[in-house]
Scaffold this motif. Sequence first.
Motif, PDB file in Angstrom:
ATOM      1  N   ASN A  36      13.696  -5.728 -26.096  1.00  9.43           N
ATOM      2  CA  ASN A  36      14.491  -4.631 -26.642  1.00  9.43           C
ATOM      3  C   ASN A  36      15.053  -3.805 -25.489  1.00  9.43           C
ATOM      4  O   ASN A  36      14.308  -3.254 -24.686  1.00  9.43           O
ATOM      5  CB  ASN A  36      13.624  -3.752 -27.536  1.00  9.43           C
ATOM      6  CG  ASN A  36      14.422  -2.745 -28.318  1.00  9.43           C
ATOM      7  OD1 ASN A  36      15.598  -2.542 -28.061  1.00  9.43           O
ATOM      8  ND2 ASN A  36      13.771  -2.111 -29.269  1.00  9.43           N
ATOM      9  N   PRO A  37      16.378  -3.702 -25.396  1.00  8.64           N
ATOM     10  CA  PRO A  37      16.955  -2.949 -24.276  1.00  8.64           C
ATOM     11  C   PRO A  37      16.696  -1.446 -24.364  1.00  8.64           C
ATOM     12  O   PRO A  37      16.900  -0.741 -23.387  1.00  8.64           O
ATOM     13  CB  PRO A  37      18.453  -3.252 -24.379  1.00  8.64           C
ATOM     14  CG  PRO A  37      18.660  -3.668 -25.773  1.00  8.64           C
ATOM     15  CD  PRO A  37      17.385  -4.308 -26.232  1.00  8.64           C
ATOM     16  N   ALA A  38      16.265  -0.950 -25.507  1.00  6.42           N
ATOM     17  CA  ALA A  38      15.936   0.471 -25.595  1.00  6.42           C
ATOM     18  C   ALA A  38      14.709   0.801 -24.750  1.00  6.42           C
ATOM     19  O   ALA A  38      14.506   1.953 -24.391  1.00  6.42           O
ATOM     20  CB  ALA A  38      15.681   0.871 -27.052  1.00  6.42           C
ATOM     21  N   HIS A  39      13.913  -0.206 -24.429  1.00  4.47           N
ATOM     22  CA  HIS A  39      12.748  -0.008 -23.570  1.00  4.47           C
ATOM     23  C   HIS A  39      13.077  -0.320 -22.116  1.00  4.47           C
ATOM     24  O   HIS A  39      12.185  -0.496 -21.304  1.00  4.47           O
ATOM     25  CB  HIS A  39      11.582  -0.885 -24.025  1.00  4.47           C
ATOM     26  CG  HIS A  39      11.073  -0.533 -25.377  1.00  4.47           C
ATOM     27  ND1 HIS A  39      10.377   0.613 -25.639  1.00  4.47           N
ATOM     28  CD2 HIS A  39      11.179  -1.180 -26.568  1.00  4.47           C
ATOM     29  CE1 HIS A  39      10.069   0.669 -26.922  1.00  4.47           C
ATOM     30  NE2 HIS A  39      10.551  -0.404 -27.509  1.00  4.47           N
ATOM     31  N   ALA A  40      14.362  -0.429 -21.800  1.00  7.50           N
ATOM     32  CA  ALA A  40      14.773  -0.757 -20.433  1.00  7.50           C
ATOM     33  C   ALA A  40      14.521   0.433 -19.513  1.00  7.50           C
ATOM     34  O   ALA A  40      14.119   1.515 -19.941  1.00  7.50           O
ATOM     35  CB  ALA A  40      16.249  -1.140 -20.409  1.00  7.50           C
ATOM     36  N   LEU A  45      19.812   2.766 -18.335  1.00  7.41           N
ATOM     37  CA  LEU A  45      20.448   3.281 -19.546  1.00  7.41           C
ATOM     38  C   LEU A  45      21.330   4.491 -19.239  1.00  7.41           C
ATOM     39  O   LEU A  45      22.400   4.653 -19.826  1.00  7.41           O
ATOM     40  CB  LEU A  45      19.388   3.634 -20.580  1.00  7.41           C
ATOM     41  CG  LEU A  45      18.603   2.445 -21.149  1.00  7.41           C
ATOM     42  CD1 LEU A  45      17.517   2.938 -22.084  1.00  7.41           C
ATOM     43  CD2 LEU A  45      19.512   1.475 -21.845  1.00  7.41           C
ATOM     44  N   ARG A  46      20.893   5.355 -18.301  1.00  3.24           N
ATOM     45  CA  ARG A  46      21.712   6.505 -17.912  1.00  3.24           C
ATOM     46  C   ARG A  46      22.999   6.048 -17.227  1.00  3.24           C
ATOM     47  O   ARG A  46      24.064   6.632 -17.434  1.00  3.24           O
ATOM     48  CB  ARG A  46      20.922   7.426 -16.983  1.00  3.24           C
ATOM     49  CG  ARG A  46      20.013   8.381 -17.692  1.00  3.24           C
ATOM     50  CD  ARG A  46      19.517   9.471 -16.768  1.00  3.24           C
ATOM     51  NE  ARG A  46      18.835   8.964 -15.586  1.00  3.24           N
ATOM     52  CZ  ARG A  46      17.523   8.684 -15.521  1.00  3.24           C
ATOM     53  NH1 ARG A  46      16.764   8.888 -16.584  1.00  3.24           N
ATOM     54  NH2 ARG A  46      16.985   8.238 -14.420  1.00  3.24           N
ATOM     55  N   LEU A  51      28.829   5.641 -17.501  1.00  2.00           N
ATOM     56  CA  LEU A  51      30.063   4.859 -17.414  1.00  2.00           C
ATOM     57  C   LEU A  51      30.848   4.874 -18.726  1.00  2.00           C
ATOM     58  O   LEU A  51      31.995   4.453 -18.757  1.00  2.00           O
ATOM     59  CB  LEU A  51      29.738   3.418 -17.018  1.00  2.00           C
ATOM     60  CG  LEU A  51      29.214   3.233 -15.594  1.00  2.00           C
ATOM     61  CD1 LEU A  51      28.795   1.800 -15.374  1.00  2.00           C
ATOM     62  CD2 LEU A  51      30.259   3.651 -14.584  1.00  2.00           C
ATOM     63  N   GLY A  52      30.221   5.331 -19.801  1.00  3.12           N
ATOM     64  CA  GLY A  52      30.935   5.510 -21.046  1.00  3.12           C
ATOM     65  C   GLY A  52      30.837   4.359 -22.029  1.00  3.12           C
ATOM     66  O   GLY A  52      31.582   4.322 -22.989  1.00  3.12           O
ATOM     67  N   PHE A  53      29.952   3.405 -21.780  1.00  7.62           N
ATOM     68  CA  PHE A  53      29.744   2.349 -22.764  1.00  7.62           C
ATOM     69  C   PHE A  53      28.264   2.062 -22.870  1.00  7.62           C
ATOM     70  O   PHE A  53      27.483   2.418 -21.992  1.00  7.62           O
ATOM     71  CB  PHE A  53      30.545   1.083 -22.442  1.00  7.62           C
ATOM     72  CG  PHE A  53      30.309   0.522 -21.072  1.00  7.62           C
ATOM     73  CD1 PHE A  53      29.353  -0.439 -20.853  1.00  7.62           C
ATOM     74  CD2 PHE A  53      31.071   0.954 -19.992  1.00  7.62           C
ATOM     75  CE1 PHE A  53      29.139  -0.951 -19.591  1.00  7.62           C
ATOM     76  CE2 PHE A  53      30.855   0.441 -18.726  1.00  7.62           C
ATOM     77  CZ  PHE A  53      29.896  -0.520 -18.527  1.00  7.62           C
TER      78      PHE A  53
END
Length: 96
Positions: A36-40, A45-46, A51-53
């Motif tokens: 899960n990329p939310a746990h990256a 993530l910042r 960068l706006g995406f």
Amino acid sequence: MYLVPLLLGLALSLVGLALATDHRGIAQRIVDTYLNPAHADPSLLRTFSRLGFEHPGMDFLRCAPRQRRFVRIWGGLLSAFGLALLAAGVVFLVRA
């Protein structure tokens, strides 16, 4: 010396079987925590946010069932590799 392939093969086959059979939801837990990329990394993530995406993997909930199947397939391959290693360890033990 001959005990190492036996123990390693046994461990790999047991872990692979647990993943392949989804014992107690372990495949889903691995997908939820490791894929899960939310746990990256928060700095990553910042960076994407600055960068706006969004992170390329944030469509995670749509891809989660495929990833769970992917983890289970790799668990089966890991189990087969562990059984081959276990058989090789037994052959080396019997020959000695």
